[in-house]
Motif scaffolding. Sequence first.
Motif, PDB file in Angstrom:
ATOM      1  N   PRO A  63       0.826  -1.200   0.000  1.00  0.00           N
ATOM      2  CA  PRO A  63       0.000   0.000   0.000  1.00  0.00           C
ATOM      3  C   PRO A  63       0.860   1.251   0.000  1.00  0.00           C
ATOM      4  CG  PRO A  63       0.034  -0.989   2.182  1.00  0.00           C
ATOM      5  CD  PRO A  63       0.758  -1.941   1.257  1.00  0.00           C
ATOM      6  N   LEU A  64       0.502   2.179  -0.842  1.00  0.00           N
ATOM      7  CA  LEU A  64       1.227   3.444  -0.920  1.00  0.00           C
ATOM      8  C   LEU A  64       0.548   4.452  -0.016  1.00  0.00           C
ATOM      9  CD1 LEU A  64       1.805   3.540  -4.768  1.00  0.00           C
ATOM     10  CD2 LEU A  64       3.289   2.601  -2.999  1.00  0.00           C
ATOM     11  N   SER A  65       0.983   4.533   1.229  1.00  0.00           N
ATOM     12  CA  SER A  65       0.349   5.422   2.199  1.00  0.00           C
ATOM     13  C   SER A  65       0.708   6.861   1.879  1.00  0.00           C
ATOM     14  CB  SER A  65       0.824   5.075   3.615  1.00  0.00           C
ATOM     15  OG  SER A  65       0.495   3.744   3.928  1.00  0.00           O
ATOM     16  N   PRO A  66      -0.260   7.777   2.021  1.00  0.00           N
ATOM     17  CA  PRO A  66       0.034   9.185   1.744  1.00  0.00           C
ATOM     18  C   PRO A  66       0.968   9.759   2.790  1.00  0.00           C
ATOM     19  CG  PRO A  66      -2.150   8.948   2.713  1.00  0.00           C
ATOM     20  CD  PRO A  66      -1.649   7.564   2.441  1.00  0.00           C
ATOM     21  N   LEU A  67       1.783  10.712   2.371  1.00  0.00           N
ATOM     22  CA  LEU A  67       2.653  11.389   3.322  1.00  0.00           C
ATOM     23  C   LEU A  67       1.812  12.252   4.250  1.00  0.00           C
ATOM     24  CD1 LEU A  67       5.485  12.533   0.878  1.00  0.00           C
ATOM     25  CD2 LEU A  67       5.555  10.614   2.486  1.00  0.00           C
ATOM     26  N   PRO A  68       2.294  12.509   5.468  1.00  0.00           N
ATOM     27  CA  PRO A  68       1.562  13.398   6.376  1.00  0.00           C
ATOM     28  C   PRO A  68       1.322  14.756   5.720  1.00  0.00           C
ATOM     29  CG  PRO A  68       3.343  12.280   7.539  1.00  0.00           C
ATOM     30  CD  PRO A  68       3.516  11.958   6.084  1.00  0.00           C
ATOM     31  N   LEU A  69       0.139  15.297   5.934  1.00  0.00           N
ATOM     32  CA  LEU A  69      -0.230  16.557   5.284  1.00  0.00           C
ATOM     33  C   LEU A  69       0.491  17.728   5.929  1.00  0.00           C
ATOM     34  CD1 LEU A  69      -2.159  17.946   3.216  1.00  0.00           C
ATOM     35  CD2 LEU A  69      -3.705  18.323   5.146  1.00  0.00           C
ATOM     36  N   ASP A  70       1.102  18.549   5.093  1.00  0.00           N
ATOM     37  CA  ASP A  70       1.723  19.795   5.555  1.00  0.00           C
ATOM     38  C   ASP A  70       0.652  20.886   5.447  1.00  0.00           C
ATOM     39  OD1 ASP A  70       3.175  22.071   6.052  1.00  0.00           O
ATOM     40  OD2 ASP A  70       4.887  21.490   4.805  1.00  0.00           O
ATOM     41  N   VAL A  71      -0.116  21.058   6.523  1.00  0.00           N
ATOM     42  CA  VAL A  71      -1.249  21.990   6.500  1.00  0.00           C
ATOM     43  C   VAL A  71      -0.775  23.413   6.246  1.00  0.00           C
ATOM     44  CG1 VAL A  71      -3.179  22.918   7.816  1.00  0.00           C
ATOM     45  CG2 VAL A  71      -2.573  20.512   8.052  1.00  0.00           C
TER      46      VAL A  71
END
Length: 295
Positions: A97-105
Amino acid sequence: MDADFEQRLQESNREDLIELVRVLILRHPLLRAEIEAFLDIPSSPPPYLLEVEEGYDADVGDTGDSEDSENSGETEVDVEETDDWDFGGDENDLFKPLSPLPLDVEMYRQRIEGYTKRLEQGEQPRAIITDLAKVSQEAELRAEQQDYYGALDIYALMLDERLQERSPALLSILDEAIDAATPALETLLGEASSNTIFDENTITLSPLLTAPARQRWLERLFTLWLKRVDAHSIDDELPEIMLSVAWQEDVPLLRSLAQNELQKLPRSPHSNIVDFTRQFRYRALEKFLRELPRT
């Protein structure tokens, strides 16, 4: 995978492995979709899954082509399958699974809030429209990968920028982008408000979208809806989204928001001047109140 850890898994009995999976799902509910995808592999894997199989053997029928193919021991289909598949990699990692990177809000906030300055500096609106479309696509991708919080944060920044009304030139661009994103946002809010997660601290199931976050979204949607009402835009979509997202405990908040707006409208029955904008808002608010469920 660590060799010792892999060996321990191989030596574990079936009951222990089932219990391990059960605990993992309880603690990390978002893993369930990936496990289900692994157990029931579709004919066309979802885009976030990478399929790598060691020694893939294509099921090739008899093509009855030239003698060269027969002499070489492989058919034309064999060659095509070899070109399409990557036979390298670890056979134990069948699905990754290609997990998304943590969001840089903060990065997204600066990106969206920077549209006003870019327009003031003479940049063409088309460039802003294109970038906003990319932002919406990035939010949809995160939602597809079950990063509900990241996707909602991106949509929230878009709506908040619209509500700030910092640049008249930007309003129509944001409205267009929000209109295009509304179906995806509606689906995302519906899933987030109805799904639950396992809270390790309280050992209970908790809403994926907490009550404060859900009510903040209701306030945001209500404010946006009123702005469209004032623009004489007959839009029942936003009220429907609010009613579908709201829990029973949120109904008093929605009723309070509508009643407060009604109280702000001065009523002067003896005036000969008709304020159609005020009338339009008044009727829309009254209709909204009638549609709220009774508590």
